[in-house]
Design an enzyme around this catalytic site. Structure first.
Site, PDB file in Angstrom:
ATOM      1  N   ARG A   1       0.832  -1.214   0.000  1.00  0.00           N
ATOM      2  CA  ARG A   1       0.000   0.000   0.000  1.00  0.00           C
ATOM      3  C   ARG A   1       0.864   1.260   0.000  1.00  0.00           C
ATOM      4  O   ARG A   1       0.527   2.253  -0.652  1.00  0.00           O
ATOM      5  CB  ARG A   1      -0.959  -0.009   1.197  1.00  0.00           C
ATOM      6  CG  ARG A   1      -2.028   1.072   1.113  1.00  0.00           C
ATOM      7  CD  ARG A   1      -3.112   0.919   2.149  1.00  0.00           C
ATOM      8  NE  ARG A   1      -2.603   1.072   3.509  1.00  0.00           N
ATOM      9  CZ  ARG A   1      -3.345   0.928   4.600  1.00  0.00           C
ATOM     10  NH1 ARG A   1      -4.636   0.615   4.490  1.00  0.00           N
ATOM     11  NH2 ARG A   1      -2.826   1.069   5.799  1.00  0.00           N
TER      12      ARG A   1
ATOM     13  N   LYS B   1      -2.422   7.179   1.324  1.00  0.00           N
ATOM     14  CA  LYS B   1      -2.147   7.493   2.734  1.00  0.00           C
ATOM     15  C   LYS B   1      -1.042   8.543   2.746  1.00  0.00           C
ATOM     16  O   LYS B   1       0.138   8.236   2.885  1.00  0.00           O
ATOM     17  CB  LYS B   1      -1.735   6.227   3.489  1.00  0.00           C
ATOM     18  CG  LYS B   1      -2.916   5.595   4.209  1.00  0.00           C
ATOM     19  CD  LYS B   1      -2.513   4.446   5.086  1.00  0.00           C
ATOM     20  CE  LYS B   1      -2.087   4.865   6.458  1.00  0.00           C
ATOM     21  NZ  LYS B   1      -3.198   5.215   7.355  1.00  0.00           N
TER      22      LYS B   1
ATOM     23  N   GLU C   1     -16.000   6.666   6.597  1.00  0.00           N
ATOM     24  CA  GLU C   1     -15.126   6.020   7.569  1.00  0.00           C
ATOM     25  C   GLU C   1     -14.954   6.957   8.753  1.00  0.00           C
ATOM     26  O   GLU C   1     -15.565   8.023   8.795  1.00  0.00           O
ATOM     27  CB  GLU C   1     -13.775   5.678   6.940  1.00  0.00           C
ATOM     28  CG  GLU C   1     -13.024   6.878   6.375  1.00  0.00           C
ATOM     29  CD  GLU C   1     -11.693   6.500   5.724  1.00  0.00           C
ATOM     30  OE1 GLU C   1     -11.237   5.358   5.863  1.00  0.00           O
ATOM     31  OE2 GLU C   1     -11.105   7.385   5.076  1.00  0.00           O
TER      32      GLU C   1
HETATM   33  N1  PXG Z   1      -9.084   5.027   7.495  1.00  0.00           N
HETATM   34  C1  PXG Z   1      -8.130   5.975   7.636  1.00  0.00           C
HETATM   35  C2  PXG Z   1      -8.411   7.350   7.199  1.00  0.00           C
HETATM   36  C3  PXG Z   1      -6.886   5.642   8.195  1.00  0.00           C
HETATM   37  O1  PXG Z   1      -5.950   6.566   8.338  1.00  0.00           O
HETATM   38  C4  PXG Z   1      -7.684   3.368   8.491  1.00  0.00           C
HETATM   39  C5  PXG Z   1      -8.874   3.761   7.886  1.00  0.00           C
HETATM   40  C6  PXG Z   1      -7.496   1.951   8.895  1.00  0.00           C
HETATM   41  O2  PXG Z   1      -6.604   1.304   8.002  1.00  0.00           O
HETATM   42  P1  PXG Z   1      -5.663   0.111   8.464  1.00  0.00           P
HETATM   43  O3  PXG Z   1      -4.936  -0.289   7.233  1.00  0.00           O
HETATM   44  O4  PXG Z   1      -4.724   0.646   9.527  1.00  0.00           O
HETATM   45  O5  PXG Z   1      -6.541  -0.940   8.976  1.00  0.00           O
HETATM   46  C7  PXG Z   1      -6.659   4.323   8.630  1.00  0.00           C
HETATM   47  C8  PXG Z   1      -5.338   3.982   9.234  1.00  0.00           C
HETATM   48  C9  PXG Z   1      -3.702   7.347  14.213  1.00  0.00           C
HETATM   49  C10 PXG Z   1      -3.443   6.543  12.987  1.00  0.00           C
HETATM   50  O6  PXG Z   1      -2.722   7.754  14.860  1.00  0.00           O
HETATM   51  C11 PXG Z   1      -4.460   5.956  12.288  1.00  0.00           C
HETATM   52  C12 PXG Z   1      -4.188   5.229  11.132  1.00  0.00           C
HETATM   53  C13 PXG Z   1      -2.936   5.106  10.693  1.00  0.00           C
HETATM   54  C14 PXG Z   1      -1.924   5.704  11.415  1.00  0.00           C
HETATM   55  C15 PXG Z   1      -2.170   6.435  12.564  1.00  0.00           C
HETATM   56  O7  PXG Z   1      -4.852   7.604  14.522  1.00  0.00           O
HETATM   57  N2  PXG Z   1      -5.253   4.673  10.477  1.00  0.00           N
END
Ligand code: PXG
Length: 289
Positions: A50, A150, A183
């Site tokens: 990713r 991301k 989300e």
């Molecule tokens: N939606 C968004 C906007 C994200 O940033 C997720 C969904 C979940 O994706 P994964 O692949 O992790 O299951 C994310 C990822 C934080 C933090 O500090 C949050 C994420 C990544 C890094 C830091 O809140 N979420």
């Protein structure tokens, strides 16, 4: 703590990058949040893939191959002697001038890896459940800044987080530009209705979360009917159960949305079963170190 920056390890105090780095000046870069459990890096291949997809989309050259980067992530966790870690993998556009032209960033990207511990929500909320609220800031439009990227620019999500905090809640539901549930600020959302699991599709404003995919995979293997389908706020309000998924948050139940009590106001049965199955997966799956 040992932090990796462009080929070298630094102590926390001396881990520094240039103030001319476009990651700082413009949020020009990409990142991944990864976890390791029980000396195994969970879904490392998926995170590396990713990261490269995000980089490809913004035309950012990652100066290491996927195999090299995978090794460096593992080395950084080992250097920090962590059995369970949260790993932040960041690739910025690198050092440039005060203009936003990325072609001026001649030195190449900056790769930063930090391995530490993280607790996104207080532990008690995992047993009590979260109270969340829909916020006015909608998720970025895919045709403007696609949520699949991301990127280091998280202001869209941070604004939503501020709005949730102003409403006295820990987390926000963000809608897409059509008004469907997209989300949360750093998590994907699931609802349960009559034993069926639903989560929004990735096409509009929803990141294809790796934890989300893991839950869909667990559901398939456990013969739980799971659907990627558009969800309205109404469907969230009348759901039997609701929970959020993300690498940082893992699986967290939701018991109240916009003042509406969800189900019985306590974490649901299927949510608790999926939390258990997810935990089992994390300790046996992943790249061993
Ligand atoms: N939606 C968004 C906007 C994200 O940033 C997720 C969904 C979940 O994706 P994964 O692949 O992790 O299951 C994310 C990822 C934080 C933090 O500090 C949050 C994420 C990544 C890094 C830091 O809140 N979420």
């Amino acid at each position: 703590m040992k932090i990796y920056i462009n080929g070298k390890f630094y102590e926390k105090e001396s881990a520094k990058i240039s103030v001319f780095d476009h990651g700082l000046l413009y949020g020009d870069g990409v990142f991944e949040g990864i976890r390791s459990y029980n000396r195994r890096v969970f879904k490392l291949k998926e995170h590396i893939d990713r990261l490269f997809e995000s980089a490809q989309s913004i035309m950012l050259n990652i100066p290491l191959t996927k195999i090299q980067l995978t090794k460096v992530v593992v080395q950084t966790i080992i250097a920090n002697k962590l059995n369970n870690a949260y790993i932040r993998l960041i690739v910025t556009r690198g050092e440039g001038d005060l203009g936003l032209d990325p072609r001026k960033c001649c030195k190449g990207g900056t790769i930063i890896i930090i391995a530490d511990k993280i607790a996104l929500y207080p532990q008690e909320l995992y047993s009590k459940g979260l109270s969340i609220v829909t916020v006015p800031t909608v998720r970025n439009l895919p045709e403007a800044l696609n949520p699949q990227i991301k990127s280091l620019n998280y202001l869209n999500n941070i604004l939503a987080k501020i709005e949730a905090a102003n409403a006295g809640c820990d987390e926000a539901i963000m809608l897409d530009s059509l008004g469907y549930v997209a989300e949360c600020t750093g998590d994907n959302i699931f609802v349960v209705k009559n034993g069926h699991l639903y989560t929004p599709p990735q096409c509009m404003g929803t990141l294809r979360g790796i934890t989300r995919d893991a839950i869909l995979e667990i559901a398939r293997k456990s013969k739980i009917s799971a659907h990627e389908h558009v969800i309205t706020r109404h469907e969230v309000y009348i759901s039997d159960e609701c929970f959020l998924t993300g690498t940082a948050a893992e699986i967290i139940p939701v018991v109240k949305v916009d003042g509406r009590v969800i189900g019985h106001g306590i974490p649901g049965k299927l949510t608790l079963a999926l939390m258990k199955k997810f935990k089992q997966l994390t300790v046996k799956d992943g790249v061993k170190y």
